[in-house]
Design a protein around this motif. Sequence first.
Motif, PDB file in Angstrom:
ATOM      1  N   ALA A   1      -7.386  26.024  15.801  1.00 37.06           N
ATOM      2  CA  ALA A   1      -6.357  25.154  16.358  1.00 37.06           C
ATOM      3  C   ALA A   1      -6.724  23.698  16.075  1.00 37.06           C
ATOM      4  O   ALA A   1      -7.878  23.385  15.771  1.00 37.06           O
ATOM      5  N   HIS A   2      -5.723  22.838  16.169  1.00 35.10           N
ATOM      6  CA  HIS A   2      -5.965  21.396  16.048  1.00 35.10           C
ATOM      7  C   HIS A   2      -4.895  20.649  16.822  1.00 35.10           C
ATOM      8  O   HIS A   2      -3.899  21.229  17.265  1.00 35.10           O
ATOM      9  N   LEU A   3      -5.108  19.357  16.978  1.00 35.10           N
ATOM     10  CA  LEU A   3      -4.143  18.478  17.627  1.00 35.10           C
ATOM     11  C   LEU A   3      -3.425  17.665  16.556  1.00 35.10           C
ATOM     12  O   LEU A   3      -3.971  17.438  15.484  1.00 35.10           O
ATOM     13  N   ALA A   4      -2.220  17.196  16.874  1.00 34.56           N
ATOM     14  CA  ALA A   4      -1.485  16.289  15.992  1.00 34.56           C
ATOM     15  C   ALA A   4      -0.918  15.167  16.851  1.00 34.56           C
ATOM     16  O   ALA A   4      -0.302  15.423  17.886  1.00 34.56           O
ATOM     17  N   TYR A   5      -1.174  13.933  16.423  1.00 31.97           N
ATOM     18  CA  TYR A   5      -0.721  12.754  17.168  1.00 31.97           C
ATOM     19  C   TYR A   5       0.521  12.169  16.506  1.00 31.97           C
ATOM     20  O   TYR A   5       0.514  11.870  15.313  1.00 31.97           O
ATOM     21  N   GLU A   6       1.572  11.984  17.291  1.00 31.75           N
ATOM     22  CA  GLU A   6       2.810  11.382  16.810  1.00 31.75           C
ATOM     23  C   GLU A   6       2.549   9.929  16.410  1.00 31.75           C
ATOM     24  O   GLU A   6       1.797   9.215  17.069  1.00 31.75           O
TER      25      GLU A   6
ATOM     26  N   SER B   1       3.484  11.265  21.594  1.00 32.68           N
ATOM     27  CA  SER B   1       3.255  12.653  21.976  1.00 32.68           C
ATOM     28  C   SER B   1       2.058  13.236  21.230  1.00 32.68           C
ATOM     29  O   SER B   1       1.630  12.731  20.193  1.00 32.68           O
ATOM     30  N   ILE B   2       1.532  14.312  21.789  1.00 35.10           N
ATOM     31  CA  ILE B   2       0.437  15.062  21.185  1.00 35.10           C
ATOM     32  C   ILE B   2       0.893  16.514  21.122  1.00 35.10           C
ATOM     33  O   ILE B   2       1.392  17.049  22.113  1.00 35.10           O
ATOM     34  N   SER B   3       0.730  17.126  19.967  1.00 35.52           N
ATOM     35  CA  SER B   3       1.057  18.546  19.859  1.00 35.52           C
ATOM     36  C   SER B   3      -0.213  19.335  19.557  1.00 35.52           C
ATOM     37  O   SER B   3      -1.165  18.827  18.974  1.00 35.52           O
TER      38      SER B   3
ATOM     39  N   LYS C   1       5.994  22.278  26.544  1.00 30.53           N
ATOM     40  CA  LYS C   1       6.943  23.273  26.034  1.00 30.53           C
ATOM     41  C   LYS C   1       6.530  23.718  24.634  1.00 30.53           C
ATOM     42  O   LYS C   1       5.784  23.038  23.940  1.00 30.53           O
ATOM     43  N   GLY C   2       7.045  24.879  24.242  1.00 34.54           N
ATOM     44  CA  GLY C   2       6.849  25.380  22.891  1.00 34.54           C
ATOM     45  C   GLY C   2       7.827  24.702  21.951  1.00 34.54           C
ATOM     46  O   GLY C   2       8.995  24.528  22.298  1.00 34.54           O
ATOM     47  N   ILE C   3       7.354  24.324  20.767  1.00 33.52           N
ATOM     48  CA  ILE C   3       8.204  23.617  19.805  1.00 33.52           C
ATOM     49  C   ILE C   3       8.634  24.520  18.658  1.00 33.52           C
ATOM     50  O   ILE C   3       9.805  24.591  18.320  1.00 33.52           O
ATOM     51  N   ALA C   4       7.664  25.202  18.025  1.00 33.50           N
ATOM     52  CA  ALA C   4       8.008  25.992  16.830  1.00 33.50           C
ATOM     53  C   ALA C   4       6.959  27.058  16.563  1.00 33.50           C
ATOM     54  O   ALA C   4       5.810  26.940  16.989  1.00 33.50           O
TER      55      ALA C   4
END
Length: 136
Positions: free
Chosen positions: A118-123, A103-105, A50-53
């Motif tokens: 772009a990049h990834l972000a790890y919770e 989660s991964i965003s 899903k889209g977050i922000a």
Amino acid sequence: MSSFRAHVLILASLLLIAGAGLIGCHSGGDLEIPKAHEDYITSFGWHVEKGIARILHPKGFYTGEKLDMMKSLDIDVSPYRDKEIQESIYLLQERQEQQEHGSISFHIYEVDGKIIGAHLAYEGYSPGLVKLRKRE
């Protein structure tokens, strides 16, 4: 912890705080996912949950340490200093292997409708920002 890593950690925290207060920030509920974004994310082997922000960073936002942090993620925003940069954040279906529910965003940066990086972000990790890579 190295000095560079400490600076990246502080910078990532500041970006999150600053990003949350920016005018043009849209979050809450599921955001529409443009087909170009979904195709881009899928091309790296990831899948959107899903889209977050969406955050609209003002002209001149990326300077100094912020600019260095983006470069460390292989995103060169320096040609766009005089432009607004839109950041779209998506929760991925995939989860971290090291954490049962981590989660991964996926963060996409655009200028005038063109994806510039772009990049990834790890919770659960600080800063948890990692270079974009193909998922194997």
